[in-house]
Design a protein around this motif. Sequence first.
Motif, PDB file in Angstrom:
ATOM      1  N   PHE A   2     -44.905 -36.236 -78.294  1.00 19.00           N
ATOM      2  CA  PHE A   2     -45.843 -37.111 -77.603  1.00 19.00           C
ATOM      3  C   PHE A   2     -46.088 -36.613 -76.177  1.00 19.00           C
ATOM      4  CE2 PHE A   2     -46.376 -41.212 -75.113  1.00 19.00           C
ATOM      5  CZ  PHE A   2     -47.728 -41.300 -75.362  1.00 19.00           C
ATOM      6  N   ILE A   3     -45.009 -36.323 -75.441  1.00 17.41           N
ATOM      7  CA  ILE A   3     -45.149 -35.860 -74.059  1.00 17.41           C
ATOM      8  C   ILE A   3     -45.860 -34.510 -74.017  1.00 17.41           C
ATOM      9  CG2 ILE A   3     -43.904 -35.119 -71.998  1.00 17.41           C
ATOM     10  CD1 ILE A   3     -43.910 -38.129 -72.467  1.00 17.41           C
ATOM     11  N   LEU A   4     -45.441 -33.589 -74.884  1.00 17.36           N
ATOM     12  CA  LEU A   4     -46.089 -32.282 -74.886  1.00 17.36           C
ATOM     13  C   LEU A   4     -47.545 -32.388 -75.327  1.00 17.36           C
ATOM     14  CD1 LEU A   4     -45.663 -29.303 -74.325  1.00 17.36           C
ATOM     15  CD2 LEU A   4     -44.974 -28.985 -76.700  1.00 17.36           C
ATOM     16  N   GLY A   5     -47.823 -33.319 -76.236  1.00 18.89           N
ATOM     17  CA  GLY A   5     -49.204 -33.544 -76.658  1.00 18.89           C
ATOM     18  C   GLY A   5     -50.083 -34.005 -75.509  1.00 18.89           C
ATOM     19  N   ILE A   6     -49.514 -34.834 -74.630  1.00 17.65           N
ATOM     20  CA  ILE A   6     -50.267 -35.285 -73.452  1.00 17.65           C
ATOM     21  C   ILE A   6     -50.547 -34.107 -72.523  1.00 17.65           C
ATOM     22  CG2 ILE A   6     -50.139 -36.670 -71.349  1.00 17.65           C
ATOM     23  CD1 ILE A   6     -48.582 -38.753 -72.924  1.00 17.65           C
ATOM     24  N   VAL A   7     -49.522 -33.288 -72.269  1.00 16.40           N
ATOM     25  CA  VAL A   7     -49.669 -32.139 -71.374  1.00 16.40           C
ATOM     26  C   VAL A   7     -50.741 -31.182 -71.897  1.00 16.40           C
ATOM     27  CG1 VAL A   7     -48.507 -30.085 -70.476  1.00 16.40           C
ATOM     28  CG2 VAL A   7     -47.315 -32.292 -70.494  1.00 16.40           C
ATOM     29  N   THR A  12     -53.179 -28.685 -83.415  1.00 16.19           N
ATOM     30  CA  THR A  12     -52.238 -28.595 -82.304  1.00 16.19           C
ATOM     31  C   THR A  12     -50.786 -28.540 -82.764  1.00 16.19           C
ATOM     32  OG1 THR A  12     -53.780 -29.724 -80.817  1.00 16.19           O
ATOM     33  CG2 THR A  12     -51.462 -29.680 -80.164  1.00 16.19           C
ATOM     34  N   PHE A  13     -50.403 -29.416 -83.690  1.00 13.25           N
ATOM     35  CA  PHE A  13     -49.009 -29.477 -84.116  1.00 13.25           C
ATOM     36  C   PHE A  13     -48.772 -28.853 -85.491  1.00 13.25           C
ATOM     37  CE2 PHE A  13     -49.208 -32.830 -80.916  1.00 13.25           C
ATOM     38  CZ  PHE A  13     -48.052 -32.568 -80.185  1.00 13.25           C
ATOM     39  N   LEU A  14     -49.807 -28.264 -86.090  1.00 14.78           N
ATOM     40  CA  LEU A  14     -49.640 -27.703 -87.431  1.00 14.78           C
ATOM     41  C   LEU A  14     -48.600 -26.583 -87.484  1.00 14.78           C
ATOM     42  CD1 LEU A  14     -50.563 -28.107 -90.305  1.00 14.78           C
ATOM     43  CD2 LEU A  14     -52.426 -26.483 -89.910  1.00 14.78           C
ATOM     44  N   PRO A  15     -48.541 -25.665 -86.491  1.00  9.29           N
ATOM     45  CA  PRO A  15     -47.478 -24.654 -86.553  1.00  9.29           C
ATOM     46  C   PRO A  15     -46.078 -25.269 -86.592  1.00  9.29           C
ATOM     47  CG  PRO A  15     -49.124 -24.014 -84.950  1.00  9.29           C
ATOM     48  CD  PRO A  15     -49.447 -25.431 -85.356  1.00  9.29           C
ATOM     49  N   ASP A  16     -45.880 -26.333 -85.826  1.00 14.96           N
ATOM     50  CA  ASP A  16     -44.581 -27.008 -85.806  1.00 14.96           C
ATOM     51  C   ASP A  16     -44.300 -27.684 -87.143  1.00 14.96           C
ATOM     52  OD1 ASP A  16     -42.215 -27.877 -84.502  1.00 14.96           O
ATOM     53  OD2 ASP A  16     -43.110 -29.846 -84.205  1.00 14.96           O
ATOM     54  N   GLY A  66     -49.648 -36.238 -81.264  1.00 15.40           N
ATOM     55  CA  GLY A  66     -48.310 -36.209 -80.680  1.00 15.40           C
ATOM     56  C   GLY A  66     -47.658 -37.576 -80.659  1.00 15.40           C
ATOM     57  N   ALA A  67     -48.439 -38.614 -80.345  1.00  9.29           N
ATOM     58  CA  ALA A  67     -47.905 -39.972 -80.325  1.00  9.29           C
ATOM     59  C   ALA A  67     -47.470 -40.415 -81.715  1.00  9.29           C
ATOM     60  CB  ALA A  67     -48.954 -40.928 -79.762  1.00  9.29           C
ATOM     61  N   ILE A  68     -48.292 -40.138 -82.711  1.00  6.92           N
ATOM     62  CA  ILE A  68     -47.958 -40.547 -84.081  1.00  6.92           C
ATOM     63  C   ILE A  68     -46.718 -39.813 -84.570  1.00  6.92           C
ATOM     64  CG2 ILE A  68     -48.744 -40.538 -86.485  1.00  6.92           C
ATOM     65  CD1 ILE A  68     -51.611 -40.850 -85.413  1.00  6.92           C
ATOM     66  N   LEU A  69     -46.635 -38.506 -84.293  1.00  6.19           N
ATOM     67  CA  LEU A  69     -45.476 -37.733 -84.741  1.00  6.19           C
ATOM     68  C   LEU A  69     -44.195 -38.172 -84.045  1.00  6.19           C
ATOM     69  CD1 LEU A  69     -47.054 -34.159 -84.893  1.00  6.19           C
ATOM     70  CD2 LEU A  69     -46.322 -35.548 -86.839  1.00  6.19           C
ATOM     71  N   THR A  70     -44.334 -38.697 -82.813  1.00  8.22           N
ATOM     72  CA  THR A  70     -43.157 -39.147 -82.069  1.00  8.22           C
ATOM     73  C   THR A  70     -42.698 -40.528 -82.510  1.00  8.22           C
ATOM     74  OG1 THR A  70     -43.805 -37.851 -80.128  1.00  8.22           O
ATOM     75  CG2 THR A  70     -42.236 -39.642 -79.760  1.00  8.22           C
ATOM     76  N   THR A 104     -44.747 -41.169 -88.470  1.00  9.48           N
ATOM     77  CA  THR A 104     -44.420 -40.074 -89.394  1.00  9.48           C
ATOM     78  C   THR A 104     -45.582 -39.093 -89.518  1.00  9.48           C
ATOM     79  OG1 THR A 104     -45.296 -41.227 -91.335  1.00  9.48           O
ATOM     80  CG2 THR A 104     -42.979 -41.656 -90.731  1.00  9.48           C
ATOM     81  N   THR A 105     -45.268 -37.938 -90.072  1.00  9.90           N
ATOM     82  CA  THR A 105     -46.296 -36.924 -90.332  1.00  9.90           C
ATOM     83  C   THR A 105     -47.342 -37.450 -91.308  1.00  9.90           C
ATOM     84  OG1 THR A 105     -44.635 -35.198 -90.003  1.00  9.90           O
ATOM     85  CG2 THR A 105     -46.679 -34.550 -91.081  1.00  9.90           C
ATOM     86  N   THR A 106     -46.892 -38.212 -92.281  1.00 11.77           N
ATOM     87  CA  THR A 106     -47.818 -38.794 -93.262  1.00 11.77           C
ATOM     88  C   THR A 106     -48.858 -39.662 -92.584  1.00 11.77           C
ATOM     89  OG1 THR A 106     -46.201 -38.757 -95.053  1.00 11.77           O
ATOM     90  CG2 THR A 106     -47.999 -40.344 -95.240  1.00 11.77           C
ATOM     91  N   VAL A 107     -48.410 -40.507 -91.653  1.00  6.41           N
ATOM     92  CA  VAL A 107     -49.341 -41.386 -90.936  1.00  6.41           C
ATOM     93  C   VAL A 107     -50.349 -40.560 -90.146  1.00  6.41           C
ATOM     94  CG1 VAL A 107     -49.538 -43.125 -89.118  1.00  6.41           C
ATOM     95  CG2 VAL A 107     -47.713 -43.304 -90.818  1.00  6.41           C
ATOM     96  N   MET A 108     -49.889 -39.465 -89.539  1.00  2.70           N
ATOM     97  CA  MET A 108     -50.808 -38.621 -88.774  1.00  2.70           C
ATOM     98  C   MET A 108     -51.931 -38.095 -89.652  1.00  2.70           C
ATOM     99  SD  MET A 108     -50.260 -34.943 -86.869  1.00  2.70           S
ATOM    100  CE  MET A 108     -50.659 -34.068 -88.391  1.00  2.70           C
ATOM    101  N   PHE A 109     -51.588 -37.600 -90.841  1.00  6.24           N
ATOM    102  CA  PHE A 109     -52.618 -37.049 -91.725  1.00  6.24           C
ATOM    103  C   PHE A 109     -53.557 -38.138 -92.251  1.00  6.24           C
ATOM    104  CE2 PHE A 109     -49.642 -33.373 -92.213  1.00  6.24           C
ATOM    105  CZ  PHE A 109     -50.522 -32.402 -91.745  1.00  6.24           C
ATOM    106  N   VAL A 110     -53.037 -39.331 -92.464  1.00  9.41           N
ATOM    107  CA  VAL A 110     -53.888 -40.445 -92.907  1.00  9.41           C
ATOM    108  C   VAL A 110     -54.880 -40.823 -91.804  1.00  9.41           C
ATOM    109  CG1 VAL A 110     -53.919 -42.883 -93.545  1.00  9.41           C
ATOM    110  CG2 VAL A 110     -52.225 -41.350 -94.572  1.00  9.41           C
ATOM    111  N   VAL A 111     -54.417 -40.859 -90.563  1.00  9.26           N
ATOM    112  CA  VAL A 111     -55.303 -41.165 -89.433  1.00  9.26           C
ATOM    113  C   VAL A 111     -56.380 -40.095 -89.294  1.00  9.26           C
ATOM    114  CG1 VAL A 111     -55.432 -41.366 -86.920  1.00  9.26           C
ATOM    115  CG2 VAL A 111     -53.610 -42.538 -88.171  1.00  9.26           C
TER     116      VAL A 111
END
Length: 397
Positions: free
Chosen positions: A41-46, A231-235, A362-366, A369-376
Amino acid sequence: MSEDRSIIGITSVSHAAVHTYELSIPILMVPWLNEFGVSRFILGIVVGVGYALFGLGALPGGVLSDRIGSRPLIITCLVGMATGFLTMSVVPGLAGVAVGLCVWGASASVYHPAGLTLISKGVDRRGRALGYHGIAGNIGIGAGPFVTAVLLVFFDWQAVAVVLAVPAIAAAVFALRLDIDEPVATDGGGEETGDTDAGFVAESRALFASTFALVFVVVMASGLYYRGILTFLPDILGDTVEFNPGLGLEFEASRYVYSALLAVGVAGQYVGGRLADGETERWMAVGYGTLAVIALAFVPALPSSTALVAVSLVLGFFLFTVQPLYQNTIARSTPEKARGVSYGYTYLGVFGVGALGATVAGAILTYSTTTVMFVVLAGIAAVGASAAARLYVKRQN
């Protein structure tokens, strides 16, 4: 002809550089997460702030390119991007990364309006020039993460940031040595310059009172989805995808899968360009609908390395297929005299508003869950598909 080659050369190199840096950042986020110990979440903001500046400067960049010329802006862009990456390497901690990303984003933001303006004003065979320009951008999109991933095998991320800064410095030197006869709108202090502000306001009002308002919804959805999913796909890939070449080196397989999906995007751009000659709104609706399905397909694919790689490659194709479609839709939906303003708003929507996708992901992953991120993200793509479908209906009527 010599000047044409010079313009094509500097814009192509600059376009490749912009996207090389843009797509190297998600690869660098993996060591940043490990080194700084901050949440996604923090890194996503940056990262989101840097990406936001990449979009927010597009509109004033377009105005400045008319007033002072494109070449000074391109040189500023190249020097600024190199400075941003050098700042990351020498200023310690997350603060150094944040400052460097802001410098990079603000500098890179002026490129697209400046580069396209220079081509449109200075090259006789503009179609061919724009083709080379687009190919160069795709090379940067694919090469950026790949080169960054390879360098990270042998060097720490600070050294990689320094190496990445070198090509932009070299390109800036090349641009300084060019002799280009570029017309500037302020020449002679004409009446047109004095009317710029009033004209900009009038054009903006007219645009958003037309079907461009729906197009703007489409490009915002595109930017949010693009930035949110990349943004977070590599991770995310790194949690599942593994590869051991047996060479005594630590290869992060996720980085190469990420590079591969971006390389597949070259084919997507080609297909999208061919489809853009037809009913762009219909194909655009199909494209965004497909992106919604792809986001949902990531959910069952997450536990399987093979399935995750397959879905990622399909994502790369369709993610870039829609870009020529919405670009041509904008041209069809706006008057020629407002074309520059409309593309300025387009990049504001794609890169500026779209930067929020990194923060949202970043907020959703923090906190979820990853599932929720993909649904959003699927929901965001569905909004784009709905707006494109409405455009298609309006066009038929």
